[in-house]
Enzyme design. Structure first.
Site, PDB file in Angstrom:
ATOM      1  N   HIS A 122       0.875  -1.191   0.000  1.00  0.00           N
ATOM      2  CA  HIS A 122       0.000   0.000   0.000  1.00  0.00           C
ATOM      3  C   HIS A 122       0.905   1.232   0.000  1.00  0.00           C
ATOM      4  CE1 HIS A 122      -2.684   3.016   1.869  1.00  0.00           C
ATOM      5  NE2 HIS A 122      -3.699   2.242   1.520  1.00  0.00           N
ATOM      6  N   ASP A 199       3.415  -4.421   7.790  1.00  0.00           N
ATOM      7  CA  ASP A 199       2.199  -3.609   7.729  1.00  0.00           C
ATOM      8  C   ASP A 199       1.020  -4.554   7.955  1.00  0.00           C
ATOM      9  OD1 ASP A 199      -0.090  -2.303   6.971  1.00  0.00           O
ATOM     10  OD2 ASP A 199       0.713  -1.488   5.099  1.00  0.00           O
ATOM     11  N   GLN A 202      -4.247  -4.839   7.110  1.00  0.00           N
ATOM     12  CA  GLN A 202      -5.304  -5.701   6.566  1.00  0.00           C
ATOM     13  C   GLN A 202      -5.340  -7.065   7.232  1.00  0.00           C
ATOM     14  OE1 GLN A 202      -7.664  -4.920   4.424  1.00  0.00           O
ATOM     15  NE2 GLN A 202      -6.912  -2.898   3.842  1.00  0.00           N
ATOM     16  N   LYS A 225      -9.912  -0.117  10.822  1.00  0.00           N
ATOM     17  CA  LYS A 225     -10.174  -1.382  10.125  1.00  0.00           C
ATOM     18  C   LYS A 225     -10.443  -2.506  11.133  1.00  0.00           C
ATOM     19  CE  LYS A 225      -6.870  -0.178   6.495  1.00  0.00           C
ATOM     20  NZ  LYS A 225      -7.623   0.495   5.457  1.00  0.00           N
ATOM     21  N   CYS A 364      -4.682   2.547  -3.692  1.00  0.00           N
ATOM     22  CA  CYS A 364      -3.402   3.044  -3.122  1.00  0.00           C
ATOM     23  C   CYS A 364      -2.305   2.001  -3.292  1.00  0.00           C
ATOM     24  CB  CYS A 364      -3.542   3.413  -1.658  1.00  0.00           C
ATOM     25  SG  CYS A 364      -4.683   4.760  -1.363  1.00  0.00           S
TER      26      CYS A 364
HETATM   27  N1  PLP Z   1      -1.557  -0.419   4.651  1.00  0.00           N
HETATM   28  C1  PLP Z   1      -2.539  -1.144   4.103  1.00  0.00           C
HETATM   29  C2  PLP Z   1      -2.251  -2.533   3.604  1.00  0.00           C
HETATM   30  C3  PLP Z   1      -3.829  -0.598   3.998  1.00  0.00           C
HETATM   31  O1  PLP Z   1      -4.811  -1.323   3.425  1.00  0.00           O
HETATM   32  C4  PLP Z   1      -4.068   0.708   4.482  1.00  0.00           C
HETATM   33  C5  PLP Z   1      -5.412   1.325   4.348  1.00  0.00           C
HETATM   34  O2  PLP Z   1      -6.178   1.041   3.461  1.00  0.00           O
HETATM   35  C6  PLP Z   1      -3.015   1.410   5.058  1.00  0.00           C
HETATM   36  C7  PLP Z   1      -1.778   0.812   5.123  1.00  0.00           C
HETATM   37  C8  PLP Z   1      -3.184   2.787   5.581  1.00  0.00           C
HETATM   38  O3  PLP Z   1      -3.921   2.814   6.722  1.00  0.00           O
HETATM   39  P1  PLP Z   1      -4.352   4.217   7.361  1.00  0.00           P
HETATM   40  O4  PLP Z   1      -4.729   5.110   6.234  1.00  0.00           O
HETATM   41  O5  PLP Z   1      -5.475   3.870   8.225  1.00  0.00           O
HETATM   42  O6  PLP Z   1      -3.190   4.747   8.080  1.00  0.00           O
END
Ligand code: PLP
Length: 406
Positions: A122, A199, A202, A225, A364
């Protein structure tokens, strides 16, 4: 006994209609809905207990501080950290990864050093590393996936060189649902002295996470999430890494003493929590975690696995539907296009008319979209309250979209 109909009653929004149809919420990968317990806790905090934390001596300030700090312990236990002081509370994964990039990586990297990433990341786990590429001359090393979305951990480990300073990888892909063997990556990397950031945005909502079993150095979670409020989150930092890290944001609370000519820092983790934190959001996240604990992550995972398997069988009924990411152990996250048909945005609009909320776009994940040769997909991502009947509603709407755009 996991009674999904009973569980659905805990989520007030699920009883509303959209476009005259019962809401089918399949955009959990973007953000999950909130149970009443979380909503009530937020209301109660503001109505009865609200004050700032860590800085007052009066009753409410002490009460809120206790409530806020208790969440650190809940998150620590949720992730099985060795100690709650390995948890930095923050606004979510984006802040957590930026903290590691600025506070840990930037002071110890120089031109020619390497960071290993996968093409599935992401943007939150890409852009902060691009800052280091642009500003320090750090090299980003990209690991490819197989055509079905599988990531071979050995490919990551084989990319380690004497210049590798960090591996940053998603536990579950937000586009493909691929589960990554972050334990194998962490074990192999540790043997070569390379820290690993996972990360977990998800992953943590779909499966039991045990950071000690994984053996990673950093693990990020995002509260919204996890059925908690937006603006809440945390990052696990192994204590050795925490000790190496410089402060990222400066301000109140993260200091011990401030003078005109010198300064000293608070002890970790408060050293990394500058200013007024997302107090009530974190309290809401604590309640969300209690809610997940009550249902049990193993039971949630079993339910979602059944949904995933049912969805795989039903997607096959839509002739021109092409799924991206087909590994057999993937999480319930499905990206798809309709071959020869409309843009993903048009498909999601047809689904929306039937009350079905899915995501459409690049999610993203620019490098992954390039790898797939696509500009956009639709994404249906399941949560703990979804049902097989809802999948049927989506399939019916997709068949309609296929006919409309055919
Ligand atoms: N990493 C992953 C795999 C995500 O799916 C997301 C959000 O969709 C993020 C990071 C970013 O999370 P946040 O915008 O809540 O900080």
């Amino acid at each position: 006994m996991y009674d999904v109909n009973e569980i659905r009653r805990d989520f007030p929004i699920l009883s509303r209609e959209v476009n005259g149809r019962p809401l089918v919420y399949f955009d959990n990968g973007a953000s999950a809905q909130k149970p009443r317990a979380v909503i009530d806790a937020i209301t109660h905090s503001y109505c009865q207990e609200y004050s700032n934390v860590h800085r007052g001596l009066h009753f409410l300030s002490n009460l809120m501080t206790d409530r806020y700090e208790a969440v650190r312990g809940k998150i620590g236990r949720f992730l099985n950290a060795a100690h709650e002081n390995e948890i930095v509370m923050n606004s979510g994964t984006t802040e957590g990864i930026n903290m590691v990039a600025y506070g840990w990586a930037m002071p110890r990297m120089e031109a020619g050093d390497e960071i290993i990433l996968t093409v599935m990341e992401h943007h939150a786990n890409i852009v902060p590393w691009h800052f280091l590429r642009e500003r320090l001359g750090v090299r980003l090393v990209w690991i490819d996936i197989d055509d079905d979305g599988h990531l071979d951990p050995q490919r990551v480990l084989d990319a380690i060189t004497p210049r590798t300073r960090l591996i940053a990888v998603s536990h579950v892909s937000n586009v493909l649902g691929t589960r990554v063997d972050v334990k194998a990556i962490s074990e192999g990397a540790r043997a070569r002295g390379v820290p690993v950031l996972v990360d977990g945005s998800q992953a943590a909502m779909h499966m039991r996470v045990d950071v000690r079993d994984i053996g990673c150095d950093f693990y990020t979670i995002t509260g919204h999430k996890l059925y908690g409020p937006s603006g809440s989150g945390a990052i696990y930092c192994r204590s050795e890494r925490m000790a190496e890290m410089s402060p990222f944001l400066g301000g109140g609370i993260m200091i011990k003493e401030v003078h005109k000519d010198r300064i000293s820092w608070n002890d970790p983790p408060l050293k990394f929590e500058a200013g007024t934190p997302p107090i009530v959001q974190m309290i809401g996240l604590g309640v969300a975690i209690e809610y997940l604990d009550t249902l049990g992550m193993a039971a949630i995972e079993r339910h979602e696995t059944a949904l995933r398997d049912y969805a795989v069988s039903r997607f096959g009924d839509v002739e021109r539907l092409r799924l991206q990411g087909t590994t057999s152990d993937k999480a319930g996250i499905f990206s798809f296009t309709l071959e020869g048909a409309a843009h993903a945005h048009d498909i999601s609009t047809v689904l929306d008319k039937k009350g079905v909320a899915v995501r459409a776009g690049h999610h993203c994940a620019g490098p992954l979209m390039e790898r797939l040769g696509l500009t956009a997909t639709c994404r249906a991502s399941f949560g703990l309250y979804n049902t097989m009947d809802e999948i049927d509603v989506m399939i019916e709407a997709l068949e309609l979209a296929q006919d409309l755009f055919g």
